[in-house]
Design a protein around this motif. Sequence first.
Motif, PDB file in Angstrom:
ATOM      1  N   ALA A   4      -1.734  -0.303   3.955  1.00  0.00           N
ATOM      2  CA  ALA A   4      -1.775  -1.678   4.451  1.00  0.00           C
ATOM      3  C   ALA A   4      -1.644  -2.711   3.339  1.00  0.00           C
ATOM      4  N   ASN A  47      -0.281  -6.451   4.610  1.00  0.00           N
ATOM      5  CA  ASN A  47       0.535  -5.977   5.718  1.00  0.00           C
ATOM      6  C   ASN A  47      -0.046  -6.324   7.088  1.00  0.00           C
ATOM      7  N   THR A  48      -1.180  -7.026   7.112  1.00  0.00           N
ATOM      8  CA  THR A  48      -1.761  -7.478   8.375  1.00  0.00           C
ATOM      9  C   THR A  48      -1.018  -8.695   8.927  1.00  0.00           C
ATOM     10  N   HIS A  74      -7.114  -3.277  11.616  1.00  0.00           N
ATOM     11  CA  HIS A  74      -5.993  -2.762  10.836  1.00  0.00           C
ATOM     12  C   HIS A  74      -6.551  -1.989   9.659  1.00  0.00           C
ATOM     13  N   ALA A  75      -6.176  -0.721   9.554  1.00  0.00           N
ATOM     14  CA  ALA A  75      -6.601   0.122   8.437  1.00  0.00           C
ATOM     15  C   ALA A  75      -8.122   0.142   8.309  1.00  0.00           C
TER      16      ALA A  75
END
Length: 263
Positions: A142, A54-55, A31-32
């Motif tokens: 994120a 935001n994960t 993620h990101a």
Amino acid sequence: MTRAITLTPERRSGTPRLTPDVVPGVHRLEHAFTNCYLLAQGDAWTLVDAAFPNTWGPLIRAAHELNLRMRDLQGIVLTHGHFDHVGVAARAVEELGVPVFVHADDRKLAAHPYRYRREHTPFVYPLLYPRAFAPALSMVRAGALRVRGVEAVSELPGAGLLDLPGRPEVVFTPGHTFGHCGLLLRDRETLLSGDAIVTLDPYKGIRGAQIVAGAATADSAQALASLDAIAATGARVLLPGHGEPWLDGVESAVASARAVGRS
């Protein structure tokens, strides 16, 4: 390696992506431009590193895709306490009662993940390395600017097996931070290297096995010295905190990182 699964319909760089069974029982959630790893053992599992706030949603979806339940998460192991590895840890403690493990020398950093020692200011790196803009923007999206630290932690030993799913073995690799640790899965000849070696430096946007730039590394000389501990594992696969898996053995990754040196 099995296929990667996109966990959101968004089509932009940094979209959460799950790669099941990078090695048997080890699943990569990216993620990101940042990696987490889910270590599964039957129904129980361990999370290695915790990315960004935001994960949380992608992690829940990844667990569902893998037929794992959040209530069966037995622990979160932080390779180190930087903001991009601590993201969902505090929420997991609050909502699931999950224990979080970090080395004693990174305990304060995990509680205050923006207060870290670095050799150089990070703000000039996007000017010097334009390819760093994409990772930086994705990380902000994120939640990189609003990470809560985690204070309720248990301390990792400097070495030895952890009584957690996957049976990870601690490998002390200070330098990126003073309490940085990798995790060796000896039965699978796999090292989760955290940021001791990465295959993408998000501060430069450059790929290949290397230590992270001085924009985020506390002591590059110590980080380079810790490559000896990584090489000594003899692992066949290296799974970094940023970038793609390195499948050519840790010795070649270490040789590459030494050739790149510090920046």
